[in-house]
Design a protein around this motif. Structure first.
Motif, PDB file in Angstrom:
ATOM      1  N   THR A  21       0.846  -1.190   0.000  1.00 16.96           N
ATOM      2  CA  THR A  21       0.000   0.000   0.000  1.00 16.96           C
ATOM      3  C   THR A  21       0.884   1.243   0.000  1.00 16.96           C
ATOM      4  OG1 THR A  21      -1.651  -1.188   1.277  1.00 16.96           O
ATOM      5  CG2 THR A  21      -1.860   1.209   1.201  1.00 16.96           C
ATOM      6  N   GLU A  23       0.865   5.401   0.218  1.00 14.43           N
ATOM      7  CA  GLU A  23       0.055   6.575   0.570  1.00 14.43           C
ATOM      8  C   GLU A  23      -0.037   7.546  -0.615  1.00 14.43           C
ATOM      9  OE1 GLU A  23       1.647   8.572   3.966  1.00 14.43           O
ATOM     10  OE2 GLU A  23       1.326   6.858   5.304  1.00 14.43           O
ATOM     11  N   SER A 124       3.659   0.358   2.914  1.00 17.74           N
ATOM     12  CA  SER A 124       3.470  -0.673   3.936  1.00 17.74           C
ATOM     13  C   SER A 124       3.017  -1.986   3.303  1.00 17.74           C
ATOM     14  CB  SER A 124       2.444  -0.214   4.977  1.00 17.74           C
ATOM     15  OG  SER A 124       1.238   0.160   4.339  1.00 17.74           O
ATOM     16  N   GLY A 126       0.839  -4.973   4.515  1.00 16.34           N
ATOM     17  CA  GLY A 126      -0.051  -5.262   5.644  1.00 16.34           C
ATOM     18  C   GLY A 126       0.111  -4.157   6.680  1.00 16.34           C
ATOM     19  N   GLN A 127       0.432  -4.531   7.908  1.00 14.83           N
ATOM     20  CA  GLN A 127       0.633  -3.533   8.973  1.00 14.83           C
ATOM     21  C   GLN A 127       2.101  -3.113   9.091  1.00 14.83           C
ATOM     22  OE1 GLN A 127      -2.056  -2.225  10.593  1.00 14.83           O
ATOM     23  NE2 GLN A 127      -3.129  -3.495   9.098  1.00 14.83           N
ATOM     24  N   THR A 128       2.991  -3.716   8.291  1.00 13.07           N
ATOM     25  CA  THR A 128       4.430  -3.474   8.446  1.00 13.07           C
ATOM     26  C   THR A 128       4.901  -2.326   7.555  1.00 13.07           C
ATOM     27  OG1 THR A 128       4.686  -5.843   8.784  1.00 13.07           O
ATOM     28  CG2 THR A 128       6.710  -4.577   8.361  1.00 13.07           C
ATOM     29  N   PRO A 129       5.501  -1.274   8.131  1.00 11.67           N
ATOM     30  CA  PRO A 129       6.070  -0.225   7.284  1.00 11.67           C
ATOM     31  C   PRO A 129       7.211  -0.791   6.436  1.00 11.67           C
ATOM     32  CG  PRO A 129       6.031   0.426   9.614  1.00 11.67           C
ATOM     33  CD  PRO A 129       5.717  -1.027   9.562  1.00 11.67           C
TER      34      PRO A 129
END
Ligand SMILES: [Zn+2]
Ligand SMILES: [Zn+2]
Length: 375
Positions: A21, A23, A124, A126-129
């Protein structure tokens, strides 16, 4: 938005194609949809030794693409523009203010840390940067963020086919050509020796030929690269596996030693040869990324008595905004035939492209993204 990128999860591992993902661009940011990207030896160096910042990270820093979206503060480019990306810099330190942006005091933090300047990650899994912003871009991805500082618009008269090959102008080609044009500055008829006939060395060679260097010697250990060097204008080539004393051979060919030498290998023993090959008042430039802490022994008396100089060079001393358009014109004039250096791979074959660059089979890999043909 969802993008696809080649992620380095750990040193020495293969890159993994992942869906991530990204931004939306902030005020000063530009989102570029990649058309193609070069693979540079600095990317490969980052793969093969412990990276100074935590993984995961997306590498890649020779991106060519199309602007898709821009932040509110961006004026330099607009959606739809074709652009190249180059290295990043802070824009505020004494070097940047003195127009020497490749010697930015914050070069390491702006190019290698892989985060925005405020420490945030725009990418990122999932939740990992995931670290991005490598050289202000991270171009091993279908999309990336850059800023006005390192984006260079491409003129409309460049064909799409040529544009696809131009990503390396942002680093490797700029490094070699800039070392010769901006730093060494040989005069018509002088002599220059290039150590290492990879993309950087061959770019230096093409630039030297464009300037009108008289004696142009390429030194390498791979016969196919030496043949390519001759095709690109080398008047002499030296295969190091066939010649015991390379510096002596160069002094023999030039009569008094070379006027200039350019070492692109990153090996101090070769830099020493490049110094020893010089004649009086000769200048040696070196650009390769040597190992951390590597030292170079020089013959101090010889350097002083012959008035020799030695100069480290980053990114060819190039201000990319000025120099990349110059390189584009050189390509249009046939003076920088990139097509002879490159081999194009689909983006999914990135690990094969890296393996071929490491083995020397390919001088300059270009990764093409799937949607390039519909651009
Ligand atoms: Zn700076
Ligand atoms: Zn590079």
């Amino acid at each position: 938005m969802q993008i696809q990128a080649a992620v380095l999860h750990a040193p020495q591992s293969a890159l993994a194609l992942e869906n991530l993902t990204l931004e939306a661009p902030r005020g000063d940011e530009i989102r570029v949809r990649l058309v193609a990207t070069g693979v540079c030896h600095t990317d490969i160096a980052m793969l093969s030794r412990p990276f100074p910042v935590p993984q995961p990270i997306v590498l890649g820093h020779e991106g060519a693409g199309i602007v898709e979206s821009v932040g509110r503060a961006v004026r330099k480019v607009k959606p739809g523009d074709r652009v190249l990306m180059s290295y990043n810099f802070c824009g505020a330190c004494p070097s940047c203010q003195g127009h020497a942006t490749s010697y930015c005091h914050d070069f390491a933090s702006t190019n290698f840390v892989g985060l925005r300047q405020d420490g945030s990650a725009a990418l990122s899994l999932g939740q990992t940067p995931v670290r991005h912003n490598f050289f202000g871009q991270s171009s091993f991805a279908t999309h990336c963020l850059c800023t006005e500082k390192n984006v260079i618009p491409v003129p409309d008269d460049v064909s799409d086919a040529a544009f696809e090959l131009m990503g390396p102008l942002g680093c490797g080609i700029q490094t070699g050509a800039g070392a010769v044009i901006n730093v060494l500055r040989p005069q018509l008829g002088q002599s220059l020796v290039v150590f290492g006939a990879g993309a950087v060395g061959l770019a230096g060679l093409m630039a030297a030929r464009a300037i009108g260097v008289g004696l142009l010697i390429a030194v390498d250990k791979v016969p196919a690269r030496l043949a390519l060097a001759r095709e690109l204008g080398a008047t002499h080539t030296i295969d190091v596996s066939q010649v015991a004393d390379v510096a002596a051979e160069i002094r023999r060919l030039t009569g008094h030693g070379a006027d200039f030498s350019l070492d692109t290998t990153g090996l101090p023993a070769v830099t020493r040869q490049a110094l020893d090959a010089l004649g009086p008042l000769g200048m040696c430039g070196f650009v390769g990324g040597a190992a951390v802490g590597a030292e170079l022994a020089v013959d101090v008396r010889d350097m002083m008595l012959q008035g020799k100089s030695l100069r480290g060079i980053v990114e060819g001393d190039a201000n990319a905004d000025v120099f990349i358009p110059t390189l584009i014109r050189m390509h249009q004039q046939g003076r920088l035939p990139l097509e002879k250096l490159v081999r194009v791979y689909p983006f999914e074959a990135i690990n094969d492209a890296i393996a071929d660059a490491k083995s020397g089979v390919t001088v300059k890999p270009i990764l093409r993204f799937p949607h390039a043909s519909t651009a």
